[in-house]
Design a protein around this motif. Structure first.
Motif, PDB file in Angstrom:
ATOM      1  N   ALA A 126       0.804  -1.218   0.000  1.00 40.26           N
ATOM      2  CA  ALA A 126       0.000   0.000   0.000  1.00 40.26           C
ATOM      3  C   ALA A 126       0.833   1.262   0.000  1.00 40.26           C
ATOM      4  CB  ALA A 126      -0.940  -0.007   1.212  1.00 40.26           C
ATOM      5  N   GLY A 127       2.134   1.144  -0.223  1.00 44.12           N
ATOM      6  CA  GLY A 127       2.975   2.321  -0.353  1.00 44.12           C
ATOM      7  C   GLY A 127       2.886   3.260   0.836  1.00 44.12           C
ATOM      8  N   ALA A 128       2.576   4.522   0.541  1.00 50.13           N
ATOM      9  CA  ALA A 128       2.550   5.559   1.572  1.00 50.13           C
ATOM     10  C   ALA A 128       1.431   5.369   2.586  1.00 50.13           C
ATOM     11  CB  ALA A 128       2.412   6.930   0.917  1.00 50.13           C
ATOM     12  N   HIS A 129       0.492   4.462   2.324  1.00 49.67           N
ATOM     13  CA  HIS A 129      -0.629   4.231   3.235  1.00 49.67           C
ATOM     14  C   HIS A 129      -0.358   3.105   4.239  1.00 49.67           C
ATOM     15  CE1 HIS A 129      -3.368   6.858   0.924  1.00 49.67           C
ATOM     16  NE2 HIS A 129      -2.692   6.418  -0.115  1.00 49.67           N
ATOM     17  N   ILE A 130       0.790   2.463   4.150  1.00 50.78           N
ATOM     18  CA  ILE A 130       1.071   1.296   4.996  1.00 50.78           C
ATOM     19  C   ILE A 130       1.031   1.648   6.476  1.00 50.78           C
ATOM     20  CG2 ILE A 130       2.889  -0.327   5.670  1.00 50.78           C
ATOM     21  CD1 ILE A 130       3.666  -0.537   2.766  1.00 50.78           C
ATOM     22  N   ALA A 131       1.671   2.747   6.861  1.00 50.65           N
ATOM     23  CA  ALA A 131       1.756   3.098   8.284  1.00 50.65           C
ATOM     24  C   ALA A 131       0.375   3.259   8.903  1.00 50.65           C
ATOM     25  CB  ALA A 131       2.573   4.370   8.466  1.00 50.65           C
ATOM     26  N   LYS A 132      -0.530   3.969   8.228  1.00 52.13           N
ATOM     27  CA  LYS A 132      -1.856   4.198   8.784  1.00 52.13           C
ATOM     28  C   LYS A 132      -2.697   2.922   8.780  1.00 52.13           C
ATOM     29  CE  LYS A 132      -5.777   7.368   8.767  1.00 52.13           C
ATOM     30  NZ  LYS A 132      -6.798   6.327   8.926  1.00 52.13           N
ATOM     31  N   ILE A 133      -2.596   2.120   7.716  1.00 56.26           N
ATOM     32  CA  ILE A 133      -3.373   0.875   7.663  1.00 56.26           C
ATOM     33  C   ILE A 133      -2.986  -0.036   8.821  1.00 56.26           C
ATOM     34  CG2 ILE A 133      -3.713  -1.262   6.363  1.00 56.26           C
ATOM     35  CD1 ILE A 133      -3.641   0.390   3.814  1.00 56.26           C
ATOM     36  N   LEU A 134      -1.693  -0.177   9.085  1.00 56.96           N
ATOM     37  CA  LEU A 134      -1.260  -1.054  10.168  1.00 56.96           C
ATOM     38  C   LEU A 134      -1.619  -0.471  11.537  1.00 56.96           C
ATOM     39  CD1 LEU A 134       2.209  -2.305   8.889  1.00 56.96           C
ATOM     40  CD2 LEU A 134       0.037  -3.522   8.927  1.00 56.96           C
ATOM     41  N   ALA A 135      -1.523   0.847  11.686  1.00 59.96           N
ATOM     42  CA  ALA A 135      -1.918   1.475  12.949  1.00 59.96           C
ATOM     43  C   ALA A 135      -3.412   1.318  13.189  1.00 59.96           C
ATOM     44  CB  ALA A 135      -1.527   2.946  12.944  1.00 59.96           C
ATOM     45  N   ASP A 136      -4.222   1.467  12.144  1.00 57.21           N
ATOM     46  CA  ASP A 136      -5.665   1.262  12.272  1.00 57.21           C
ATOM     47  C   ASP A 136      -5.997  -0.197  12.554  1.00 57.21           C
ATOM     48  OD1 ASP A 136      -6.221   3.926  11.798  1.00 57.21           O
ATOM     49  OD2 ASP A 136      -6.642   3.652   9.669  1.00 57.21           O
ATOM     50  N   SER A 137      -5.215  -1.105  11.983  1.00 59.70           N
ATOM     51  CA  SER A 137      -5.505  -2.530  12.088  1.00 59.70           C
ATOM     52  C   SER A 137      -5.174  -3.091  13.459  1.00 59.70           C
ATOM     53  CB  SER A 137      -4.705  -3.304  11.028  1.00 59.70           C
ATOM     54  OG  SER A 137      -4.960  -2.824   9.737  1.00 59.70           O
ATOM     55  N   ALA A 138      -4.072  -2.653  14.029  1.00 62.77           N
ATOM     56  CA  ALA A 138      -3.618  -3.210  15.308  1.00 62.77           C
ATOM     57  C   ALA A 138      -3.037  -2.101  16.172  1.00 62.77           C
ATOM     58  CB  ALA A 138      -2.583  -4.294  15.065  1.00 62.77           C
ATOM     59  N   PRO A 139      -3.875  -1.171  16.641  1.00 65.68           N
ATOM     60  CA  PRO A 139      -3.363  -0.017  17.382  1.00 65.68           C
ATOM     61  C   PRO A 139      -2.628  -0.382  18.667  1.00 65.68           C
ATOM     62  CG  PRO A 139      -5.756  -0.163  17.555  1.00 65.68           C
ATOM     63  CD  PRO A 139      -5.347  -1.129  16.508  1.00 65.68           C
ATOM     64  N   PRO A 183       2.351  -2.533  18.888  1.00 63.41           N
ATOM     65  CA  PRO A 183       3.408  -1.700  18.288  1.00 63.41           C
ATOM     66  C   PRO A 183       4.383  -2.491  17.438  1.00 63.41           C
ATOM     67  CG  PRO A 183       3.725  -1.935  20.666  1.00 63.41           C
ATOM     68  CD  PRO A 183       2.357  -2.456  20.367  1.00 63.41           C
ATOM     69  N   GLU A 184       4.507  -3.803  17.693  1.00 62.60           N
ATOM     70  CA  GLU A 184       5.418  -4.593  16.868  1.00 62.60           C
ATOM     71  C   GLU A 184       4.926  -4.707  15.431  1.00 62.60           C
ATOM     72  OE1 GLU A 184       2.463  -7.636  18.477  1.00 62.60           O
ATOM     73  OE2 GLU A 184       3.428  -5.773  19.137  1.00 62.60           O
ATOM     74  N   MET A 185       3.637  -4.419  15.203  1.00 65.12           N
ATOM     75  CA  MET A 185       3.076  -4.459  13.862  1.00 65.12           C
ATOM     76  C   MET A 185       3.203  -3.125  13.144  1.00 65.12           C
ATOM     77  SD  MET A 185       2.046  -7.463  13.180  1.00 65.12           S
ATOM     78  CE  MET A 185       1.196  -7.024  11.671  1.00 65.12           C
ATOM     79  N   HIS A 186       3.586  -2.082  13.870  1.00 64.00           N
ATOM     80  CA  HIS A 186       3.664  -0.752  13.266  1.00 64.00           C
ATOM     81  C   HIS A 186       4.988  -0.574  12.533  1.00 64.00           C
ATOM     82  CE1 HIS A 186       0.816   0.470  16.797  1.00 64.00           C
ATOM     83  NE2 HIS A 186       0.233  -0.297  15.895  1.00 64.00           N
ATOM     84  N   VAL A 187       5.029   0.360  11.598  1.00 61.08           N
ATOM     85  CA  VAL A 187       6.254   0.539  10.812  1.00 61.08           C
ATOM     86  C   VAL A 187       7.360   1.210  11.621  1.00 61.08           C
ATOM     87  CG1 VAL A 187       4.956   0.649   8.658  1.00 61.08           C
ATOM     88  CG2 VAL A 187       5.544   2.770   9.826  1.00 61.08           C
ATOM     89  N   GLY A 188       6.996   1.989  12.657  1.00 59.01           N
ATOM     90  CA  GLY A 188       8.013   2.646  13.458  1.00 59.01           C
ATOM     91  C   GLY A 188       8.922   3.517  12.610  1.00 59.01           C
ATOM     92  N   LYS A 189      10.230   3.287  12.752  1.00 59.81           N
ATOM     93  CA  LYS A 189      11.210   4.064  12.004  1.00 59.81           C
ATOM     94  C   LYS A 189      11.662   3.352  10.728  1.00 59.81           C
ATOM     95  CE  LYS A 189      13.003   6.437  16.096  1.00 59.81           C
ATOM     96  NZ  LYS A 189      14.219   6.726  16.914  1.00 59.81           N
ATOM     97  N   ARG A 190      11.015   2.246  10.413  1.00 58.83           N
ATOM     98  CA  ARG A 190      11.441   1.485   9.231  1.00 58.83           C
ATOM     99  C   ARG A 190      11.015   2.149   7.934  1.00 58.83           C
ATOM    100  NH1 ARG A 190       8.947  -4.207  10.696  1.00 58.83           N
ATOM    101  NH2 ARG A 190       7.346  -2.803  11.517  1.00 58.83           N
TER     102      ARG A 190
END
Length: 319
Positions: free
Chosen positions: A165-178, A181-188
């Motif tokens: 999902a490109g630039a939308h990955i961070a928000k999709i994962l944050a919405d999916s598993a708020p 945090p291990e599922m979030h993109v963090g600084k990657r």
């Protein structure tokens, strides 16, 4: 990434059911790959990305096929480079440039046509294409991904889910598993954009660009790149200084960068901030000097993608 992943999965596993989701009929105009053109090259600082680029270039019939073979690239003196490739760059601002890298096997490709072609090839193999906007990826009680949920509430289950999902990955994962945090993109990864403009070149001035090359100029306050106007007479200039659009994600208690919600600010329109328009003009002037100072951009775009780069600028984009 999503289109080619679907294509190669179906090619490798012909009996598998592969479904490709995207927000519109293909090719989606909001995608970063939906573009006038993209530069095709292997000269990247990141060695892993260079390996991927070389693998892709091999498919494009490039002669050198592995990292341990010599590159066809040459180092040229800046004055020699200007003299070699016609007069179009004679007034370029190359302050601080000591050497130029010239690769005769680099160039550009028609990005939108390529994207459409890959998706059609995947469909021809049997991939199912569905118009749907992914809101979340779903997890079972053990934390394993089970598919995706769309913005209209439809649940699509899958044995394996690939999120491209490109630039939308961070928000999709944050919405999916708020709460995970291990599922979030963090600084990657970070959602970042570059501003670009397409200048319409009059027919009687196209001769100026007969010997013009793709040019990447990474130095100075306004690093930029340009792609010649053939064949649609649209000269593309990009300001390569990436920027972010940060929001606070309440559910996951973190600040993330996301693209603006306005579709008009992600497609080829006039709807980008004036400051970004001014920067594109500066990039054009640095690359071409006064050679094309009368040209005005017919379209602008903010091209959003996921990036590993350290970003120097943050802006708030208003609809």
């Amino acid at each position: 990434m999503g289109a080619s992943t679907a294509y190669y999965l179906k090619q490798q596993y012909p009996i598998a059911q592969v479904t490709l989701l995207d927000r519109t009929q293909f090719p989606c105009p909001l995608a970063a790959a939906y573009d006038l053109n993209k530069i095709i090259r292997a000269e990247y600082e990141d060695i892993e990305y260079m390996k991927l680029a070389l693998e892709a270039l091999e498919i494009w019939n490039v002669n050198y096929k592995a990292l341990n073979l010599s590159s066809p690239a040459q180092l040229l003196d800046p004055n020699a480079a200007k003299a070699r490739f016609g007069s179009i760059f004679r007034n370029s601002n190359w302050t601080g440039v000591e050497k130029c890298t010239y690769n005769p096997q680099a160039g550009w490709g028609d990005a939108t046509a390529a994207l459409q072609g890959v998706i059609q090839a995947a469909i021809d193999l049997g991939v199912e294409y569905r118009v749907a906007t992914v809101a979340k990826v779903m997890f079972d009680m053990h934390g394993a991904c089970t598919g995706a949920e769309t913005t209209n509430g439809e649940l699509l289950t899958a044995v394996n889910t690939v999120l491209c999902a490109g630039a939308h990955i961070a928000k999709i994962l944050a919405d999916s598993a708020p709460d995970r945090p291990e599922m979030h993109v963090g600084k990657r990864l970070v959602a970042a954009a570059a501003a670009m403009g397409a200048f319409r070149v009059p027919e009687d001035e196209m001769g100026k660009f007969e010997d013009a090359l793709v040019l990447v100029q990474p130095l100075g306050k306004y690093p930029g790149e340009t792609i010649p106007p053939r064949p649609r007479r649209l000269l593309k200039c990009t300001h390569e200084l990436s920027f972010t659009h940060s929001i606070y994600h309440e559910a996951s208690k973190q600040t993330i960068s996301v693209p603006p919600e306005c579709a008009s600010q992600q497609t080829w329109r006039q709807d980008i901030p004036q400051g970004l328009k001014d920067e594109i003009q500066i990039v054009r002037n640095n690359i071409y000097g006064k050679y094309n100072e009368t040209l005005e951009p017919e379209y602008y775009r903010m091209c959003w993608s996921d990036s590993h780069a350290n970003l120097a600028l943050a802006v708030h984009v208003r609809c």
